[in-house]
Design a protein around this motif. Structure first.
Motif, PDB file in Angstrom:
ATOM      1  N   GLY A  73       0.710  -3.281  -9.856  1.00  0.00           N
ATOM      2  CA  GLY A  73      -0.298  -3.743  -8.668  1.00  0.00           C
ATOM      3  C   GLY A  73      -1.494  -3.496  -9.749  1.00  0.00           C
ATOM      4  N   TYR A  74      -2.720  -4.603  -9.386  1.00  0.00           N
ATOM      5  CA  TYR A  74      -3.461  -4.544 -10.247  1.00  0.00           C
ATOM      6  C   TYR A  74      -5.089  -4.306  -8.633  1.00  0.00           C
ATOM      7  N   VAL A  75      -5.822  -3.414  -9.339  1.00  0.00           N
ATOM      8  CA  VAL A  75      -7.095  -2.820  -8.733  1.00  0.00           C
ATOM      9  C   VAL A  75      -8.597  -3.009  -9.906  1.00  0.00           C
ATOM     10  N   PRO A  76      -8.694  -4.479  -9.011  1.00  0.00           N
ATOM     11  CA  PRO A  76     -10.037  -4.194 -10.639  1.00  0.00           C
ATOM     12  C   PRO A  76     -11.466  -3.841  -9.885  1.00  0.00           C
ATOM     13  N   GLN A  77     -12.219  -3.475 -10.781  1.00  0.00           N
ATOM     14  CA  GLN A  77     -13.559  -2.861 -11.102  1.00  0.00           C
ATOM     15  C   GLN A  77     -14.188  -4.254  -9.942  1.00  0.00           C
ATOM     16  N   ASN A  78     -15.215  -3.762  -9.504  1.00  0.00           N
ATOM     17  CA  ASN A  78     -16.345  -4.539  -8.322  1.00  0.00           C
ATOM     18  C   ASN A  78     -15.249  -5.726  -7.624  1.00  0.00           C
ATOM     19  N   THR A  79     -14.116  -5.890  -6.926  1.00  0.00           N
ATOM     20  CA  THR A  79     -13.672  -6.852  -6.575  1.00  0.00           C
ATOM     21  C   THR A  79     -14.665  -7.298  -5.430  1.00  0.00           C
ATOM     22  N   GLN A  80     -14.933  -8.673  -4.949  1.00  0.00           N
ATOM     23  CA  GLN A  80     -15.702  -9.385  -3.948  1.00  0.00           C
ATOM     24  C   GLN A  80     -14.584  -9.786  -3.217  1.00  0.00           C
ATOM     25  N   LEU A  81     -14.836  -9.070  -1.881  1.00  0.00           N
ATOM     26  CA  LEU A  81     -13.456  -9.410  -0.920  1.00  0.00           C
ATOM     27  C   LEU A  81     -13.909 -10.351  -0.028  1.00  0.00           C
ATOM     28  N   SER A  82     -12.984 -11.315   0.986  1.00  0.00           N
ATOM     29  CA  SER A  82     -13.540 -12.366   1.531  1.00  0.00           C
ATOM     30  C   SER A  82     -14.162 -12.481   2.610  1.00  0.00           C
ATOM     31  N   VAL A 120       2.542  -3.726   6.156  1.00  0.00           N
ATOM     32  CA  VAL A 120       1.191  -3.216   6.422  1.00  0.00           C
ATOM     33  C   VAL A 120       0.637  -2.570   6.903  1.00  0.00           C
ATOM     34  N   GLU A 121       1.666  -2.788   8.627  1.00  0.00           N
ATOM     35  CA  GLU A 121       1.660  -1.673   9.282  1.00  0.00           C
ATOM     36  C   GLU A 121       1.396  -0.214   8.985  1.00  0.00           C
ATOM     37  N   LYS A 122       2.214  -0.116   7.713  1.00  0.00           N
ATOM     38  CA  LYS A 122       2.437   1.329   7.567  1.00  0.00           C
ATOM     39  C   LYS A 122       1.968   1.727   6.348  1.00  0.00           C
ATOM     40  N   ILE A 123       1.329   0.458   5.790  1.00  0.00           N
ATOM     41  CA  ILE A 123      -0.103   0.759   4.736  1.00  0.00           C
ATOM     42  C   ILE A 123      -0.941   1.613   4.964  1.00  0.00           C
ATOM     43  N   LEU A 124      -1.569   0.848   6.575  1.00  0.00           N
ATOM     44  CA  LEU A 124      -2.616   1.290   7.180  1.00  0.00           C
ATOM     45  C   LEU A 124      -2.674   2.433   7.553  1.00  0.00           C
ATOM     46  N   ARG A 159      -4.048  -3.649  -0.450  1.00  0.00           N
ATOM     47  CA  ARG A 159      -3.534  -4.838  -0.659  1.00  0.00           C
ATOM     48  C   ARG A 159      -2.655  -4.497  -2.194  1.00  0.00           C
ATOM     49  N   ALA A 160      -2.590  -3.916  -2.853  1.00  0.00           N
ATOM     50  CA  ALA A 160      -1.980  -4.024  -4.463  1.00  0.00           C
ATOM     51  C   ALA A 160      -0.587  -3.086  -4.110  1.00  0.00           C
ATOM     52  N   LEU A 161      -1.046  -2.070  -2.730  1.00  0.00           N
ATOM     53  CA  LEU A 161       0.596  -1.552  -2.198  1.00  0.00           C
ATOM     54  C   LEU A 161       1.236  -2.625  -1.502  1.00  0.00           C
ATOM     55  N   ALA A 162       0.759  -3.446  -0.479  1.00  0.00           N
ATOM     56  CA  ALA A 162       1.732  -4.252  -0.270  1.00  0.00           C
ATOM     57  C   ALA A 162       2.432  -5.094  -0.799  1.00  0.00           C
ATOM     58  N   GLN A 163       1.881  -5.487  -1.702  1.00  0.00           N
ATOM     59  CA  GLN A 163       2.979  -6.195  -3.097  1.00  0.00           C
ATOM     60  C   GLN A 163       3.940  -5.393  -3.601  1.00  0.00           C
ATOM     61  N   GLU A 164       4.597  -4.260  -3.109  1.00  0.00           N
ATOM     62  CA  GLU A 164       4.939  -3.038  -3.608  1.00  0.00           C
ATOM     63  C   GLU A 164       5.459  -3.108  -5.061  1.00  0.00           C
ATOM     64  N   ILE A 200      -5.777  10.273  -2.836  1.00  0.00           N
ATOM     65  CA  ILE A 200      -4.817   8.517  -2.192  1.00  0.00           C
ATOM     66  C   ILE A 200      -3.507   8.122  -3.370  1.00  0.00           C
ATOM     67  N   LEU A 201      -4.995   8.683  -4.688  1.00  0.00           N
ATOM     68  CA  LEU A 201      -4.020   8.116  -6.342  1.00  0.00           C
ATOM     69  C   LEU A 201      -2.871   9.244  -6.127  1.00  0.00           C
ATOM     70  N   LYS A 202      -2.966  10.703  -5.771  1.00  0.00           N
ATOM     71  CA  LYS A 202      -1.865  11.731  -6.257  1.00  0.00           C
ATOM     72  C   LYS A 202      -0.822  11.669  -5.134  1.00  0.00           C
ATOM     73  N   ASN A 203      -0.758  11.110  -3.073  1.00  0.00           N
ATOM     74  CA  ASN A 203      -0.039  11.174  -3.005  1.00  0.00           C
ATOM     75  C   ASN A 203       0.917   9.510  -3.180  1.00  0.00           C
ATOM     76  N   ILE A 204       0.450   8.674  -4.085  1.00  0.00           N
ATOM     77  CA  ILE A 204       1.346   6.977  -4.403  1.00  0.00           C
ATOM     78  C   ILE A 204       1.890   7.597  -5.154  1.00  0.00           C
ATOM     79  N   SER A 205       1.680   8.509  -6.623  1.00  0.00           N
ATOM     80  CA  SER A 205       2.162   8.905  -7.143  1.00  0.00           C
ATOM     81  C   SER A 205       3.640   9.984  -6.652  1.00  0.00           C
TER      82      SER A 205
END
Length: 261
Positions: free
Chosen positions: A81-90, A119-123, A151-156, A180-185
């Motif tokens: 999963g990849y979270v780029p810098q300054n991503t433009q959201l739609s 998705v519900e779990k991620i929210l 969105r990146a986590l949704a890729q599992e 959040i990142l600590k919890n993910i790891s």
């Protein structure tokens, strides 16, 4: 996941200088690796090479022994999963729809009940439930960053790469993203690699650190062991002290190299 980078080299064109030169390291499984270095050291480029947004001119990236460069985009997305810098959201998309879009690599057509439950779990895990049907572009910077992580986590994926996820955020949201990142790891046993500029933030979050300077790795290892005032002077050209506050190391910048007497 075993994630290894072997003798990676990258340049935008054959005739131009290398942006990355013979970079090798492994991401510790289920830990947070912070990638650091001065501006122009190649940190963001390195992240893009790890998931083959940029194709290295030499070397390889291995995910569980498989060459990422030989995977299909769908297979890469299942690992990384990849979270780029300054991503433009739609504009016009809700938080729920944006996070669901991370499933695009995993399904075709109508999402399954499992996709919707994910998705519900991620929210819930990212405290975004009350924003589920809010336009993403109306959110604060910190809230948008949580959506991008979701969105990146949704890729599992098994590995998540983040490029300066705390840039342009105030202190509260910086700490929120780091938590959040600590919890993910720790809770998901996910391998995380993140580019951060703030040395003190890096010391708080990093289990492992990779330091780039002039397109090469100059240090890698446990942060408390490798981040010295000598390394800071070499990489950032800043004289600094490293002190201990509440059993934590803290970097205190003093002056630039060119002002030394």
């Amino acid at each position: 996941m075993k994630f290894e980078i072997e003798h990676l080299k990258f340049a935008y064109k054959k005739s131009t200088p290398l942006i990355l030169d013979d970079v090798s390291f492994s991401l510790p499984e289920g830990k947070i690796t912070v990638i650091m270095g001065a501006n122009g050291a190649g940190k963001s480029t390195l992240l893009k090479c790890l998931n083959y947004i940029h194709r290295p001119v030499e070397g390889s990236v291995l995910a569980n022994g498989k060459n990422v460069g030989k995977m299909s985009p769908k297979e890469v997305a299942s690992f990384i999963g990849y979270v780029p810098q300054n991503t433009q959201l739609s504009p016009g998309l809700t938080v729920w729809e944006t996070i669901l879009s991370g499933k695009n690599s995993c399904f075709r057509g109508k999402p399954s009940s499992d996709d919707l439950a994910s998705v519900e779990k991620i929210l819930k895990n990212l405290a975004l439930e009350k924003y589920a049907f809010t336009d993403v572009c109306s959110l604060s910077g910190g809230e948008r960053q949580r959506v991008l992580i979701g969105r990146a986590l949704a890729q599992e994926p098994e590995v998540i790469l983040l490029d300066e996820p705390t840039s342009n955020l105030d202190l509260r949201y910086q700490l929120e993203v780091m938590e959040i990142l600590k919890n993910i790891s720790t809770q998901k046993n996910m391998t995380v690699a993140v580019v951060i500029h703030d040395l003190n933030m890096a010391l708080q979050i990093a289990d492992y650190m990779v330091v780039l300077n002039k397109n090469k790795i100059v240090a890698k290892g446990i942060p408390d062991e490798i981040l010295t005032k000598e390394l800071i002077l070499e990489v950032y050209e800043v004289k600094a002290s490293i002190i201990e506050v509440s059993q934590r190391k803290l970097v205190v910048p003093e002056k630039l190299r060119q002002t030394f007497h």
